[in-house]
Structures are given as C-alpha cells and as structure tokens.
Design an enzyme around this catalytic site. Structure first.
Site: not given
Lengths: 164, 438
Positions: B148, B225, B228, B251, B391
C-alpha cells in the site's frame, strides 16, 4: 438492472467509449495537457491543434479510463472541432454546470442545444463519484488552451484537483 | 448485547451466530439505491461498526469526557482509565504489552512515526541510544512491490532524506511475494525491511517468519503493515517477532481517526520522538527538554481519546468473538468469493487462486469493462465494492492494469451476499454489450 443504469450509460456513451473520436496523438500541436484522476488512475494526454485564425481546429488525445471518461473525451472532441476558443470555453463552462445539476439538467434550452450530444452525460451528475470522470477531458482541454496562450479567460491556473 | 461465539464450535459460524453478529452492526440494516438490501463487500477499505463501538464513544462523551493524564478530579481519572484500558484491550488482541502500543491518528501516521524517528536519529537526535536507527548513504531500505502507498511512500522519503537506497521484493504472477528474493535483496546493507502482513489487493498473506528470520540474519529492523491482518486473522505480534507494526482502528470495526503503532519496548525506549510539544515531556526549561518514556513520548498534544476508547471496544469485540472463529468464517467467504469470480466468463482474478495463506480480499478485472463501470453496475444491485488502484499503483502496474475491482469480506459477510455479488457480476459484460466469454 435498473432503469438508473440505462439512464446513466446512455447508448451514445457506450458507443463513444467503444469507438472514440479523436483518439491518437497527432503532430504538430499548439499545446498538450496531461491530466490524471488520482483516485482511480484514469488519465488523458490531450493536444490542441489550432487553425491559422486561432480557432481550435481539433483535439487529439490518448488515454485510459472508464467508459464515462473515455466517452466524454470523445464527445468533447467532436463537439469542439473548428470552434473559436471563446466558444469552446463557454461550452466547457456549460458542461461543468450541467454535471453539477445532480442529473436535473441545465433548464436552459439554448445551452443544452449548444452542448448537443454532451447532454447525454446529464445523468452522471446523479453520481457524485463519477462527475470527475466526465470532466477529465474537459480539464485537459482547458489546461491545454491556457498553455497555448489562446485562452480568453484569466490565467489563474487550473489544477487537477479543482473539480470534484 | 455483544455476540459471543463459542470457540468450541471450531471451524465456522452457525447461521444463528452469524445472524447475531450481523445484528450487532446497525448500518447493515439499511438499504441503498432505491430499497435494495446493502451487500457490503468493502471491509478492506473500511469496516462497519458494531453497537459496542458506537456506544463506547457515546458513553465516553456522555459520561467520562475529560483531559487524560492530567488533572486531579474524578472525571480525569475515569477518562484516563478508559484511555489506558483501551490500550490494554488492543494490546491483548495482538499479543503485545500495553506500553508497546502507541496511539496514532491512523496506520499511515504510525508508519510515518517510525520513518521520521529514523530521520531524527540520522540527524543525531536521541543520542547514543538512537544511533541504531540512523541511516547513511550505502544503507538500504527494503519494501515489497505489493505495498500500500502508506508503506512505500514514507520509505521513499526516508531514503531521500538520509541518502539510503530503496530496494524491493517482487511479486510473482500468482500474486504472492517472491519470498525467495529475500536471500538476494536483503543483505548486510539492509537496515529496514518493511512489508505488509496481508496485501490489500491480492489478499495474500506474507511469510512473516521468513521475512523476520532474514532480517535478523542481517540485523535489519522489521516494520509490518498489519492493517489487513489484525481484523481478520489471529495475530500475535510478539510471537511473529516483528520490531514494529502498524494497524488502523477503522478497518477492525473501530472508529476512524485512530490507529496504532506497535514497537518492541526496547526499540520504543531508544527511539527519538517525532511530534513534540505537550504531554510527551518530563522536564522542560527554556533551553531544552527531556522526553517521557514510551508510549507517551510518541503521543504529543491532545489525543483522539474517544476514538481510542472505541478502538479498545472493537478489540474487545473481536477477542470475545474469537479470532479463530472470525478467521474460519472468513476463510469460507474467501472460498465462495474465489468461486464466484471464477464462475463468470471474462473475469480475471488478480491474486492467488488458491485459498492457502490468503484472506477474503478478492481483486479482479472484467475484460473490456473498466473497474469504475464494474463498480457502478454492482452498486446498482446494492453491492458495495472498491474500484481503482487501492493505493497500490506499483502492484497494479506489475499486473499491467490501471485499476481493479475488489470484493472484500468481514465477519458479517454471508454466503447469500457472495451469491448476490456473483449474480450481479455476471450481468456486467452483457450490460456493456460484451459476450459472456472473453
């Protein structure tokens, strides 16, 4: 499929998207503008070709994007061919105004007559996320005319973020 | 009332449990586009919020609102307690200690805290302890082609500021990271290895153990990251062994405006601050300042207290559901989404076609139809998907496309919703006058 989709994707839009007018960059040209829609990556490179009298002889362009953006550039290319620059700019203003009527139309018969096939995009105004798709080519045209020095409007800059 | 899933139920949610989960999310009751039931398949962009999260923010403002970590009155105590309890809830969800959890405004901000701390250390801030973070020309930062922009652009900027070089691990045709390239791309020159736990485009889960092992061999810091992964998989950051991780509240069924930077305690201890000012100091004179220990060192100014409390409620909600049950349910949605996409002629998947090590983030291209037009037709059927580059422009470039459409599930997604998505997807090419087959 609802009627809303047929109203948005008028046959004219689908046909222009499939077989666009003015696509393919031509030489020589007076000025060029490259515009992107940063939210979706749609892009257009558009050139203006001027007649000896300063009128807009035609535009040529290359780009990629959704059917709304591609069809809008195509219809615009047909519409502005051979017009004096001042008229092109007036059309651009009318088209921007049309797209901000939330699908209601301009309520101005003369202006809608001048816009011709471009009124097929009236329904796009109902979908705020798609308005910028329909305006991408018009932004490139306005920018290219400014760069060509033929613009009759003030030169207070156009930016790719100006239109929502 | 919060739904609690029976962890002994094992692999998936019963129909009753799923109905109870859906009842926790008020927004799922609304209709769209002229009365159609909402089919929300955009949880990878932002999730919907359960009542417990909405109520936690409402309760904070209605009953507990006061400035935290200052003031001697009862409300200040209660507000501080709510703020710090939320930190403990989030820590418990991801296998961290509360003092390893820094509140940030979002995940992008969390990654930027590490990036700017590295720049500050490079400029000599933080003294000897911070020297381990300093970069110099010849040093390398390694990311992946699947990142991302939030885990790519900050590293481009760090490289530009410090003279370090940015390199990257590639992505294979199957949409998975080229983990084999770790051996050659990550070297003794590598100081930072930043990568996504789960791609927000392909849904592929990175082999974190392999990344961490290689980083440790060469002495590089790892930055994960986890945006997700945390909402969809059991995640134990301590066990994964990463040095830093970032994830967002919105999220994981929490509020917007709040995210988390996780950092191993000894690293946060050694790291210089980024934003400076009130609330992050010890002693301030007109000449100089000493800084508070982490996490306060990285929480300058008035923080997003109500949102942090909401994120704490979201973490508690997920822990009470049980992340194993959440992941098992979503694995079933993954299978159904992959089947739905595979069943429509002229639709091409971007990402792994097999269910192994992937989550219910399914991106695809419809031949001859731009993603925006795909999204518009699905929207007309009440189905919300994401369209565009998500993104992740370099990853799209890698696959030769400018945009994809993406369907992503959450804990509330049902098999019926995926079936509705599949049925609507089948109408897209015919609507634009294209044949059923590509």
């Amino acid at each position: 499929m609802s009627g809303a989709m047929e109203q948005l994707y008028q046959q004219l839009i689908i046909e222009h998207a499939k077989d666009p007018h003015g696509k393919g960059l031509a030489e020589p040209y007076a000025a060029e503008s490259f515009q992107v829609n940063p939210t979706c990556g749609d892009e257009v490179r558009l050139r203006v070709h001027l007649a000896p009298d300063g009128a807009l002889e035609r535009v040529s362009w290359q780009g990629q994007g959704c059917s709304i953006s591609q069809a809008s550039i195509s219809v615009m290319s047909e519409l502005v061919e051979g017009l004096p620059v001042a008229e092109v700019e007036a059309l651009g203003e009318d088209f921007r105004a049309l797209l901000h009527t939330r699908g209601e139309g301009l309520q101005d018969e003369a202006a809608e007559d001048r816009l011709g096939d471009a009124t097929a995009f009236t329904g796009v105004g109902k979908y705020s996320a798609r308005v910028k798709c329909a305006l991408l080519g018009w932004m490139a045209l306005r920018d290219a005319l400014l760069q060509a020095g033929t613009s009759t409007t003030s030169t207070t800059s156009t930016t790719s973020t100006e239109e929502a | 009332m919060t739904t609690t899933l029976d962890p002994r139920a094992g692999t998936h949610l019963s129909a009753g449990e799923l109905a109870a989960v859906r009842a926790d999310f008020p927004l799922l009751r609304r209709t769209v586009r002229g009365g159609r039931p909402l089919v929300y398949l955009d949880s990878a962009a932002t999730s919907q919020k359960p009542d417990v999260v909405i109520d936690a923010e409402l309760d904070f403002y209605s009953e507990r609102n006061a400035a935290v970590h200052r003031g001697a009155h009862q409300l200040a105590e209660e507000a501080t307690d709510a703020y710090e309890s939320a930190r403990a809830e989030v820590a418990a969800l991801v296998g961290a200690r509360p003092d390893e959890i820094v509140w940030t405004s979002n995940a992008t901000a969390a990654i930027n805290v590490v990036a700017y701390a590295i720049s500050n250390a490079t400029a000599g801030r933080g003294g000897a302890a911070a020297r381990r973070f300093a970069l110099a020309p010849g040093d390398e930062i390694v990311v992946t082609e699947a990142e991302h922009h939030a885990n790519l652009v900050p590293w481009q900027e760090v490289a530009a500021r410090t003279g370090a070089t940015l390199r990257w691990i590639g992505v294979g045709d199957d949409g998975r990271l080229r983990t084999d390239e770790l051996a050659t791309v990550v070297t003794e020159r590598t100081k930072v290895l930043a990568f996504a736990h789960v791609s927000n485009v392909t849904g592929a889960v990175a082999d974190v153990a392999a990344f961490v092992a290689r980083a440790r061999e060469v002495g590089a810091l790892t930055v994960l990251d986890a945006c997700q992964s945390v909402p969809h998989l059991p995640v134990d950051l301590g066990a994964l062994g990463v040095d830093f991780a970032a994830f967002s509240g919105h999220k994981m069924y929490g509020p917007t405006g709040v995210g988390v930077l996780y950092g191993r305690r000894e690293l946060l201890d050694a790291m210089p601050p980024v934003l400076t000012g009130g609330s992050m100091v010890e002693v301030v004179t007109m000449e100089s300042t000493t800084f508070a220990p982490p996490p306060q060192r990285f929480e300058a100014g008035s923080m997003m207290v109500a949102q942090a409390v909401g994120m704490g409620a979201a973490a508690r909600y997920l822990r009470e559901l049980g992340m194993a049950a959440v992941a098992a349910h979503e694995a079933e949605m993954t299978r159904l989404l992959l089947d739905a996409v595979a069943a429509v002629p002229g639709v091409r998947l971007v990402g792994p076609a097999d269910q192994r090590d992937r989550v219910a983030v399914v991106s695809f291209v419809v031949d001859g139809v731009h993603a925006h037009d795909v999204g518009q037709v699905l929207d007309d059927a009440g189905i919300a998907v994401r369209v565009g580059h998500h993104c992740a422009q370099p990853l799209h470039r890698r696959f030769g496309v400018a945009a994809t459409s993406r369907a992503s599930a959450g804990v509330y997604t049902t098999a019926d919703e995926v079936a509705a998505f599949g049925a609507a997807l089948a109408t897209v090419r015919p609507f634009f006058g294209l044949g059923g087959a590509a």
